[in-house]
Design an enzyme around this catalytic site. Sequence first.
Site, short mmCIF file in Angstrom:
data_model
loop_
_atom_site.label_atom_id
_atom_site.label_comp_id
_atom_site.label_asym_id
_atom_site.label_seq_id
_atom_site.Cartn_x
_atom_site.Cartn_y
_atom_site.Cartn_z
N HIS A 165 -9.39 0.88 5.38
CA HIS A 165 -8.08 1.14 5.99
C HIS A 165 -8.28 2.13 7.15
CE1 HIS A 165 -3.97 2.45 6.57
NE2 HIS A 165 -3.59 1.36 5.91
N GLY A 211 2.30 2.10 10.71
CA GLY A 211 3.17 3.26 10.51
C GLY A 211 3.86 3.74 11.77
N GLU A 238 -5.21 -5.08 10.96
CA GLU A 238 -4.25 -4.00 11.11
C GLU A 238 -4.53 -3.24 12.41
OE1 GLU A 238 -2.28 -2.84 7.22
OE2 GLU A 238 -4.02 -1.57 7.46
N LYS A 294 0.13 4.24 -0.20
CA LYS A 294 -0.51 5.44 0.40
C LYS A 294 -0.29 6.63 -0.54
CE LYS A 294 0.38 3.44 4.89
NZ LYS A 294 0.22 3.58 6.30
N GLU A 351 -6.66 4.56 8.21
CA GLU A 351 -6.43 5.99 7.92
C GLU A 351 -7.68 6.61 7.32
OE1 GLU A 351 -2.76 5.51 5.72
OE2 GLU A 351 -1.76 4.95 7.58
N ASN A 409 0.87 -1.19 0.00
CA ASN A 409 0.00 0.00 0.00
C ASN A 409 0.90 1.23 0.00
OD1 ASN A 409 -1.85 2.02 0.50
ND2 ASN A 409 -2.17 1.47 2.67
N SER A 432 3.59 -2.24 10.50
CA SER A 432 5.04 -2.18 10.67
C SER A 432 5.75 -3.50 10.40
CB SER A 432 5.39 -1.64 12.06
OG SER A 432 4.83 -0.34 12.23
C1 PEP Z 1 -0.65 0.02 6.05
O1 PEP Z 1 -0.66 1.17 5.66
O2 PEP Z 1 -1.60 -0.73 5.78
C2 PEP Z 1 0.50 -0.44 6.85
C3 PEP Z 1 0.48 -1.65 7.35
O3 PEP Z 1 1.52 0.46 7.03
P1 PEP Z 1 2.96 0.16 7.73
O4 PEP Z 1 3.46 -1.14 7.12
O5 PEP Z 1 3.80 1.34 7.35
O6 PEP Z 1 2.70 0.04 9.19
#
Ligand code: PEP
Length: 241
Positions: A90, A168, A162, A6, A92, A4, A203
């Site tokens: 997601h 992040g 997630e 973003k 975000e 992803n 992460s």
């Molecule tokens: C994500 O944006 O779905 C995600 C898992 O980000 P990160 O790997 O940076 O934590």
Amino acid sequence: MVGNWKMNGNLRENAELLAKVVAGWQGEHSAEVVICPPFPYLMHANSVLSGSTILLGAQTVSEHDSGAYTGEVSGSMLADLDCKFVIIGHNERRRMRSETDEQVAHQFAAVQRAGLIPILCVGESLQDREQGRHLETISRQLSAVFAYTGKAVFKHAVLAYEPVWAVGTGKTATPEQAEEVHRFMRAQLEELASEVRILYGGSVKAHNAQQLFALPDIDGALLGGASLDADEFLAICKAAD
Ligand code: PEP
């Protein structure tokens, strides 16, 4: 493995990143790799990825099929650009764009109407986790979609756990925390439990991927930061392979 991107990149950087990933992912693999660039770059990414086994995905979609929805992008538009997957729900977008469980359920249905595969993200906040309410949150987020679409359609869907506090932030769920939630999510799928892929996101990096992939209920990863670095991304894809 779903990358992803973003809201990152530009044509020049994307061309470089995609070329490195394509070059590093030649031949046959058991892991399936999907890259989700921002909308304006889907067409370019599609042309670079054609001829590779890497699939294209989008980061969100409208719940509507067409019409007066300024700024929105429909599932059929994404299908036109050869997208195969769409990330929905997601955290975000749930947090920053106030997307509700019900909207996410409608987006899930819109993705499937367009013949694409939704990657439905669910996950608890730090507060939910600290108060021991994480499974309750996951259950609420999943139930909203089950109530709207039924469970049978999950045969053509991917789930992603997630934890909001891990995305992040550099903090990863421990194997025990991740496995508990993945097992719980699988149980919610009842007869489809063994057929639906459940990804972990939060992460994931090359140094912790192997440990997560060794868990029985983790089928892959949703990668944010790591998908912007070709070497890191390929190392994780290879660990999954
Ligand atoms: C994500 O944006 O779905 C995600 C898992 O980000 P990160 O790997 O940076 O934590």
